[in-house]
Design an enzyme around this catalytic site. Sequence first.
Site, short mmCIF file in Angstrom:
data_model
loop_
_atom_site.label_atom_id
_atom_site.label_comp_id
_atom_site.label_asym_id
_atom_site.label_seq_id
_atom_site.Cartn_x
_atom_site.Cartn_y
_atom_site.Cartn_z
CE LYS A 1 -4.45 -81.14 19.82
NZ LYS A 1 -3.18 -80.01 20.18
CE LYS B 1 2.02 -75.05 16.33
NZ LYS B 1 2.58 -76.18 17.01
MG MG Z 1 1.33 -79.88 19.75
#
Ligand code: MG
Length: 342
Positions: A137, A244
């Site tokens: 991240k 997703k």
């Molecule tokens: Mg992402």
Amino acid sequence: MIFRLDYRRYRQPLRTALRTAHGVLAERRGVLVRLEDGTGAAGYGEAAVLPWFGTESADEAAEACAALGGQVGADALAAIPERLRCLRFALQAAAERNGPAPARNHLPVAALLPAGRQALEKIGPLAEAGFRTFKWKVGAGDMGSELGLLDDVCAALPAGAKLRLDANGAWSRRQAERWLERGAERPVEFVEQPVAADARGAEDLLRGLAADFPTPIALDESLAGDADVARWLGNGWPGVFVVKPSLLGDAVAVLERLAAAKAKVVFSSALETAAGARAALRLAFRWAGESDSTASPRARALGFGVWPLFKDARLDGPAAAPFLRVEDVEKINVEAAWNALS
Ligand code: MG
């Protein structure tokens, strides 16, 4: 075919609150559905709603289930409006009886690294466990110190490993350019969502960055539904599509289009319970698209290293491991998750 429909709304605390680009997520809400056919066979699905991705809310999904009533036909399932896309995905999965065979026996999984310097101490043990794709991240702290850490992170990676950088849309164009420049000579698989999906001129900006830098760019937040995937495909997006499945109303059709276009696809979790996990992972294992070509024989790692996630472990999908086998997916105990919500 007429099904008997049951549904269970859930609101479940996570083991640890997740810091996301959209705030802190301490609990997960959604709706599980169960469709039983005339033979007594049951299928399950999950509306793993993420309203910040533009999906319906859990309330809306549950209200639509209530409106369907206890007995539903295939025509009623097909008539669920497109804006209830998580519910459409849930019902599609629950109604499926004999799906296509998987295209693969096992798939690698990406390990999640925490933001900042904390990533460094995690890499060694994860590499030891067998992970070879790491997702870090970025865009969470000061950019100068994050950029300064990049070489330390790369140096800590095992040989042949790949690094995904997920910025969650945090950067300006200038900042994105600096990261993409750095990524070029490093084992960076891609930079995910460098600029925000809703930034002004975001589509032109992302296309420009993709054209100007060799480091591939992956779209995540920019793909907020079936129509977004279709639009980026139509534009000839050269980078990666983070898909997703749980957030797509007709994931099967979207994936067919992506495969036909030989698009680069990374399958990713929407923080599902076991029910949604099995449905989404089944689609990932059926994918026989771009990564099967001889030019890129190594399958792209799954973005499903999110479990254990829930305080109630009965709700979890398969625990993060370097590989998932197709039998791990079929073993996911969806009934236990369903029963946990009774
Ligand atoms: Mg992402």
